[in-house]
Design an enzyme around this catalytic site. Structure first.
Site, PDB file in Angstrom:
ATOM      1  N   TYR A 126     110.571  88.386  87.399  1.00 48.02           N
ATOM      2  CA  TYR A 126     111.022  88.785  86.065  1.00 48.02           C
ATOM      3  C   TYR A 126     110.478  90.134  85.586  1.00 48.02           C
ATOM      4  O   TYR A 126     110.879  90.616  84.521  1.00 48.02           O
ATOM      5  CB  TYR A 126     110.662  87.687  85.053  1.00 48.02           C
ATOM      6  CG  TYR A 126     111.302  86.354  85.370  1.00 48.02           C
ATOM      7  CD1 TYR A 126     112.684  86.215  85.363  1.00 48.02           C
ATOM      8  CD2 TYR A 126     110.531  85.238  85.706  1.00 48.02           C
ATOM      9  CE1 TYR A 126     113.288  85.000  85.672  1.00 48.02           C
ATOM     10  CE2 TYR A 126     111.122  84.018  86.013  1.00 48.02           C
ATOM     11  CZ  TYR A 126     112.496  83.906  85.995  1.00 48.02           C
ATOM     12  OH  TYR A 126     113.090  82.710  86.302  1.00 48.02           O
ATOM     13  N   ASN A 183     120.288  84.075  76.801  1.00 45.56           N
ATOM     14  CA  ASN A 183     119.618  83.721  78.043  1.00 45.56           C
ATOM     15  C   ASN A 183     118.885  82.420  77.736  1.00 45.56           C
ATOM     16  O   ASN A 183     117.805  82.445  77.165  1.00 45.56           O
ATOM     17  CB  ASN A 183     118.632  84.813  78.467  1.00 45.56           C
ATOM     18  CG  ASN A 183     117.924  84.448  79.766  1.00 45.56           C
ATOM     19  OD1 ASN A 183     118.052  83.322  80.261  1.00 45.56           O
ATOM     20  ND2 ASN A 183     117.174  85.388  80.311  1.00 45.56           N
ATOM     21  N   HIS A 233     120.787  75.379  82.858  1.00 50.89           N
ATOM     22  CA  HIS A 233     121.226  74.525  83.950  1.00 50.89           C
ATOM     23  C   HIS A 233     121.540  73.092  83.524  1.00 50.89           C
ATOM     24  O   HIS A 233     122.114  72.343  84.303  1.00 50.89           O
ATOM     25  CB  HIS A 233     120.169  74.546  85.064  1.00 50.89           C
ATOM     26  CG  HIS A 233     119.726  75.945  85.404  1.00 50.89           C
ATOM     27  ND1 HIS A 233     120.611  76.891  85.895  1.00 50.89           N
ATOM     28  CD2 HIS A 233     118.531  76.582  85.266  1.00 50.89           C
ATOM     29  CE1 HIS A 233     119.958  78.043  86.069  1.00 50.89           C
ATOM     30  NE2 HIS A 233     118.693  77.885  85.689  1.00 50.89           N
ATOM     31  N   HIS A 238     121.079  86.630  82.458  1.00 54.25           N
ATOM     32  CA  HIS A 238     119.862  86.239  83.181  1.00 54.25           C
ATOM     33  C   HIS A 238     119.216  87.481  83.766  1.00 54.25           C
ATOM     34  O   HIS A 238     119.914  88.338  84.319  1.00 54.25           O
ATOM     35  CB  HIS A 238     120.175  85.258  84.317  1.00 54.25           C
ATOM     36  CG  HIS A 238     120.789  84.007  83.803  1.00 54.25           C
ATOM     37  ND1 HIS A 238     120.064  83.035  83.172  1.00 54.25           N
ATOM     38  CD2 HIS A 238     122.079  83.594  83.776  1.00 54.25           C
ATOM     39  CE1 HIS A 238     120.873  82.068  82.787  1.00 54.25           C
ATOM     40  NE2 HIS A 238     122.108  82.383  83.132  1.00 54.25           N
ATOM     41  N   LEU A 239     117.904  87.528  83.669  1.00 52.44           N
ATOM     42  CA  LEU A 239     117.171  88.660  84.252  1.00 52.44           C
ATOM     43  C   LEU A 239     117.290  88.645  85.767  1.00 52.44           C
ATOM     44  O   LEU A 239     117.543  89.667  86.402  1.00 52.44           O
ATOM     45  CB  LEU A 239     115.698  88.577  83.838  1.00 52.44           C
ATOM     46  CG  LEU A 239     115.452  88.692  82.329  1.00 52.44           C
ATOM     47  CD1 LEU A 239     114.201  87.953  81.936  1.00 52.44           C
ATOM     48  CD2 LEU A 239     115.380  90.130  81.915  1.00 52.44           C
ATOM     49  N   SER A 240     117.078  87.478  86.349  1.00 42.72           N
ATOM     50  CA  SER A 240     117.125  87.357  87.807  1.00 42.72           C
ATOM     51  C   SER A 240     118.548  87.039  88.262  1.00 42.72           C
ATOM     52  O   SER A 240     119.392  86.629  87.441  1.00 42.72           O
ATOM     53  CB  SER A 240     116.174  86.237  88.260  1.00 42.72           C
ATOM     54  OG  SER A 240     116.630  84.983  87.766  1.00 42.72           O
TER      55      SER A 240
HETATM   56  C1  DQA Z   1     116.464  82.869  83.845  1.00 40.46           C
HETATM   57  C2  DQA Z   1     116.858  82.083  85.090  1.00 40.46           C
HETATM   58  C3  DQA Z   1     116.596  80.602  84.899  1.00 40.46           C
HETATM   59  O1  DQA Z   1     116.965  79.884  86.065  1.00 40.46           O
HETATM   60  C4  DQA Z   1     115.124  80.362  84.634  1.00 40.46           C
HETATM   61  O2  DQA Z   1     114.889  78.988  84.391  1.00 40.46           O
HETATM   62  C5  DQA Z   1     114.595  81.211  83.540  1.00 40.46           C
HETATM   63  C6  DQA Z   1     115.024  82.606  83.443  1.00 40.46           C
HETATM   64  C7  DQA Z   1     116.610  84.399  84.053  1.00 40.46           C
HETATM   65  O3  DQA Z   1     116.619  85.118  83.059  1.00 40.46           O
HETATM   66  O4  DQA Z   1     116.682  84.867  85.197  1.00 40.46           O
HETATM   67  O5  DQA Z   1     113.730  80.790  82.774  1.00 40.46           O
HETATM   68  O6  DQA Z   1     117.326  82.499  82.786  1.00 40.46           O
END
Ligand code: DQA
Length: 144
Positions: free
Chosen positions: A22, A73, A79, A99-101
């Site tokens: 992240y 986000n 999920h 989503h960041l990732s």
């Molecule tokens: C997230 C991706 C999710 O799977 C994870 O549980 C997060 C961050 C992201 O921003 O990449 O907490 O939402």
């Protein structure tokens, strides 16, 4: 144009949590950067973060008829939170999932989102630039 930017569970720990995934930017820094990016535009943003599903639901309800777009986000709630999905459907707000990732390149369970199919679209894998991308879309698109 009014846009709500919501970050869900564990996103208050950005800059500390799993930095290889992240990054080192805190949520406060990300939000400051967004405000700077929007200077001189017609877009007003309201930021909200909570780790509590029901609080996020209450916040979304409060957007009803007051906001044009929701950028969200939800963190891990992405999920499985039918409650957040239903809140978005209840107020019928145009929503962009960020989503960041790159959730599609990680564990299998992260590929499932209960938000994506009711969203305008999903931006994933571009780090905090994803929020800017969502705002650029909104800027181009305007209120329809
Ligand atoms: C997230 C991706 C999710 O799977 C994870 O549980 C997060 C961050 C992201 O921003 O990449 O907490 O939402």
């Amino acid at each position: 144009m009014k846009v709500a930017i919501v970050n869900g569970v564990n996103l208050n720990f950005l800059g500390i949590r799993e930095t290889s995934i992240y990054g080192y930017e805190t949520l406060e820094e990300i939000n400051k950067n967004i405000v700077r990016h929007l200077e001189g535009t017609e877009i007003n943003v309201d930021f909200y973060q909570s780790n509590i599903e029901g609080e996020i639901v209450n916040y979304i309800h409060g957007l009803h008829k007051k906001f044009d777009y929701l950028i969200i986000n939800p963190g891990a709630y992405t999920h499985y939170s039918i409650a957040i999905r239903d809140a978005i459907l209840a107020i019928g707000i145009k929503t962009i999932e960020v989503h960041l990732s790159n959730v599609d390149a990680r564990e299998e369970f992260r590929k499932n989102s209960v938000i994506s199919d009711i969203a305008v679209g999903k931006i994933s894998g571009f780090g905090s630039y994803g929020y800017i991308m969502a705002l650029e879309y909104i800027k181009q698109r305007g209120v329809i």
